[in-house]
Design a protein around this motif. Structure first.
Motif, PDB file in Angstrom:
ATOM      1  N   LYS A   1       0.871  -1.177   0.000  1.00 22.30           N
ATOM      2  CA  LYS A   1       0.000   0.000   0.000  1.00 22.30           C
ATOM      3  C   LYS A   1       0.907   1.226   0.000  1.00 22.30           C
ATOM      4  CE  LYS A   1      -3.625  -2.296   2.648  1.00 22.30           C
ATOM      5  NZ  LYS A   1      -4.452  -2.222   3.871  1.00 22.30           N
ATOM      6  N   ILE A   2       0.935   1.909  -1.141  1.00 24.05           N
ATOM      7  CA  ILE A   2       1.902   2.989  -1.314  1.00 24.05           C
ATOM      8  C   ILE A   2       1.205   4.255  -1.788  1.00 24.05           C
ATOM      9  CG2 ILE A   2       3.960   3.731  -2.571  1.00 24.05           C
ATOM     10  CD1 ILE A   2       4.681   0.715  -2.803  1.00 24.05           C
ATOM     11  N   VAL A   3       1.463   5.342  -1.086  1.00 22.32           N
ATOM     12  CA  VAL A   3       0.957   6.653  -1.484  1.00 22.32           C
ATOM     13  C   VAL A   3       2.104   7.395  -2.156  1.00 22.32           C
ATOM     14  CG1 VAL A   3      -0.042   8.839  -0.714  1.00 22.32           C
ATOM     15  CG2 VAL A   3      -0.660   6.703   0.456  1.00 22.32           C
ATOM     16  N   VAL A   4       1.893   7.780  -3.391  1.00 21.66           N
ATOM     17  CA  VAL A   4       2.854   8.573  -4.149  1.00 21.66           C
ATOM     18  C   VAL A   4       2.403  10.027  -4.020  1.00 21.66           C
ATOM     19  CG1 VAL A   4       3.857   9.007  -6.422  1.00 21.66           C
ATOM     20  CG2 VAL A   4       3.289   6.661  -5.722  1.00 21.66           C
ATOM     21  N   ILE A   5       3.250  10.826  -3.403  1.00 21.04           N
ATOM     22  CA  ILE A   5       2.881  12.211  -3.109  1.00 21.04           C
ATOM     23  C   ILE A   5       3.555  13.138  -4.111  1.00 21.04           C
ATOM     24  CG2 ILE A   5       2.912  14.040  -1.372  1.00 21.04           C
ATOM     25  CD1 ILE A   5       3.079  11.802   0.756  1.00 21.04           C
ATOM     26  N   GLY A   6       2.743  13.946  -4.778  1.00 20.74           N
ATOM     27  CA  GLY A   6       3.268  14.935  -5.708  1.00 20.74           C
ATOM     28  C   GLY A   6       3.982  16.050  -4.958  1.00 20.74           C
ATOM     29  N   LEU A   7       4.635  16.902  -5.723  1.00 22.28           N
ATOM     30  CA  LEU A   7       5.357  18.020  -5.122  1.00 22.28           C
ATOM     31  C   LEU A   7       4.414  19.190  -4.886  1.00 22.28           C
ATOM     32  CD1 LEU A   7       8.615  17.947  -7.264  1.00 22.28           C
ATOM     33  CD2 LEU A   7       8.104  16.757  -5.136  1.00 22.28           C
TER      34      LEU A   7
ATOM     35  N   LYS B   1      -1.395  -1.821  -4.093  1.00 27.41           N
ATOM     36  CA  LYS B   1      -2.297  -0.694  -4.356  1.00 27.41           C
ATOM     37  C   LYS B   1      -1.493   0.592  -4.216  1.00 27.41           C
ATOM     38  CE  LYS B   1      -5.876  -3.376  -4.609  1.00 27.41           C
ATOM     39  NZ  LYS B   1      -6.043  -4.022  -5.884  1.00 27.41           N
ATOM     40  N   PHE B   2      -1.421   1.328  -5.317  1.00 22.47           N
ATOM     41  CA  PHE B   2      -0.745   2.621  -5.348  1.00 22.47           C
ATOM     42  C   PHE B   2      -1.805   3.697  -5.477  1.00 22.47           C
ATOM     43  CE2 PHE B   2       2.302  -0.423  -6.853  1.00 22.47           C
ATOM     44  CZ  PHE B   2       3.529   0.024  -6.392  1.00 22.47           C
ATOM     45  N   THR B   3      -1.611   4.814  -4.826  1.00 20.30           N
ATOM     46  CA  THR B   3      -2.507   5.953  -4.988  1.00 20.30           C
ATOM     47  C   THR B   3      -1.675   7.223  -5.064  1.00 20.30           C
ATOM     48  OG1 THR B   3      -4.646   6.852  -4.264  1.00 20.30           O
ATOM     49  CG2 THR B   3      -2.999   6.501  -2.546  1.00 20.30           C
TER      50      THR B   3
ATOM     51  N   LEU C   1      -5.695  17.882   5.817  1.00 20.34           N
ATOM     52  CA  LEU C   1      -6.309  18.079   4.506  1.00 20.34           C
ATOM     53  C   LEU C   1      -6.082  16.854   3.614  1.00 20.34           C
ATOM     54  CD1 LEU C   1      -5.301  21.804   3.831  1.00 20.34           C
ATOM     55  CD2 LEU C   1      -7.638  20.952   4.173  1.00 20.34           C
ATOM     56  N   ALA C   2      -4.882  16.323   3.639  1.00 20.12           N
ATOM     57  CA  ALA C   2      -4.563  15.164   2.805  1.00 20.12           C
ATOM     58  C   ALA C   2      -5.330  13.922   3.271  1.00 20.12           C
ATOM     59  CB  ALA C   2      -3.062  14.892   2.832  1.00 20.12           C
ATOM     60  N   TYR C   3      -5.331  13.681   4.569  1.00 21.60           N
ATOM     61  CA  TYR C   3      -5.965  12.471   5.088  1.00 21.60           C
ATOM     62  C   TYR C   3      -7.476  12.486   4.862  1.00 21.60           C
ATOM     63  CZ  TYR C   3      -7.116   8.497   7.948  1.00 21.60           C
ATOM     64  OH  TYR C   3      -7.591   7.276   8.354  1.00 21.60           O
ATOM     65  N   ASN C   4      -8.072  13.643   4.961  1.00 27.16           N
ATOM     66  CA  ASN C   4      -9.523  13.747   4.821  1.00 27.16           C
ATOM     67  C   ASN C   4      -9.976  14.003   3.384  1.00 27.16           C
ATOM     68  OD1 ASN C   4     -10.215  13.336   7.596  1.00 27.16           O
ATOM     69  ND2 ASN C   4      -9.317  15.334   7.998  1.00 27.16           N
TER      70      ASN C   4
ATOM     71  N   PHE D   1      -7.173   7.740   1.474  1.00 28.55           N
ATOM     72  CA  PHE D   1      -6.458   7.091   2.583  1.00 28.55           C
ATOM     73  C   PHE D   1      -7.368   6.089   3.274  1.00 28.55           C
ATOM     74  CE2 PHE D   1      -3.508  10.726   2.323  1.00 28.55           C
ATOM     75  CZ  PHE D   1      -2.320  10.039   2.378  1.00 28.55           C
ATOM     76  N   GLU D   2      -8.612   6.456   3.472  1.00 22.83           N
ATOM     77  CA  GLU D   2      -9.577   5.571   4.131  1.00 22.83           C
ATOM     78  C   GLU D   2      -9.749   4.266   3.347  1.00 22.83           C
ATOM     79  OE1 GLU D   2     -14.069   5.888   6.016  1.00 22.83           O
ATOM     80  OE2 GLU D   2     -13.371   7.417   4.630  1.00 22.83           O
ATOM     81  N   GLN D   3      -9.899   4.382   2.027  1.00 21.78           N
ATOM     82  CA  GLN D   3     -10.026   3.189   1.197  1.00 21.78           C
ATOM     83  C   GLN D   3      -8.748   2.353   1.220  1.00 21.78           C
ATOM     84  OE1 GLN D   3     -10.966   5.298  -2.395  1.00 21.78           O
ATOM     85  NE2 GLN D   3     -13.158   4.797  -2.270  1.00 21.78           N
TER      86      GLN D   3
END
Length: 191
Positions: free
Chosen positions: A49-55, A103-105, A170-173, A185-187
């Motif tokens: 489970k990986i979150v790819v965060i933009g700049l 799962k990547f997001t 803000l990101a988490y919600n 994030f919840e999913q």
């Protein structure tokens, strides 16, 4: 594959000639290739489970905005960094297709950061500490501001703790696919 690649490499031609070797689009391609390699490496180590965060708005960092003459942001820098961000959703989609056990997001940090700036409750153009002009870091042994929660940036580059808390909330919600997709994030946590 982040802000430092731009700030310390691409936009520091005196120290690093990379901007003379690559157009902004080709530099973004280079970073995407490196990121793809590293994300696949994480997967090979067991990450699923990986979150790819933009700049975020690199051009809005006080030191960068001053260096490139932007008020409150350097739109040139932000538009060139956006070339990298625009390549992240296709990267995440390809990884989800090829590495089906993971799962990547993608989290659009620019969108989250812009929401923070639009709230207007914090000083977004200055820094909480007295900055050294040449480096954008804090002048050693000077006391930073007492009202840190009123500033977006602690020094010329880094958000204050209060900004990071707001950005994290803000990101988490986030629920909008323009901010995070294909999973919130919840999913992602529920999978």
């Amino acid at each position: 594959m982040g802000s430092n690649d731009y700030i310390n490499n691409y936009y520091a031609p005196a120290e690093n000639p990379v901007s003379q070797l690559y157009t902004p689009d080709r530099f973004a391609d280079l970073l995407i290739r490196e990121l793809k390699t590293n994300l696949k490496r994480l997967h090979s180590y067991g990450a699923r489970k990986i979150v790819v965060i933009g700049l975020t708005g690199v051009g809005c960092c006080p030191h960068v905005a001053k260096k490139f003459g932007g008020k409150p942001c350097s739109e040139k820098v932000n538009s060139e960094v956006q070339l990298f961000n625009d390549k992240l959703t296709p990267l995440v989609n390809k990884l989800n297709q090829k590495l089906t056990d993971a799962k990547f997001t993608f989290l659009n940090a620019t969108s989250v950061f812009n929401t923070l700036l639009q709230q207007g409750s914090q000083n977004s153009t200055g820094s909480c500490c007295k900055m050294q002009r040449s480096t954008g870091t804090c002048v050693p042994y000077h006391t930073p501001c007492a009202n840190r929660s009123e500033y977006v940036f602690f020094d010329g580059f880094h958000p204050t703790e209060s900004s990071n808390k707001i950005l994290a909330d803000l990101a988490y919600n986030a629920k909008s696919p323009q901010v995070i997709s294909p999973y919130t994030f919840e999913q992602l946590l529920a999978l």
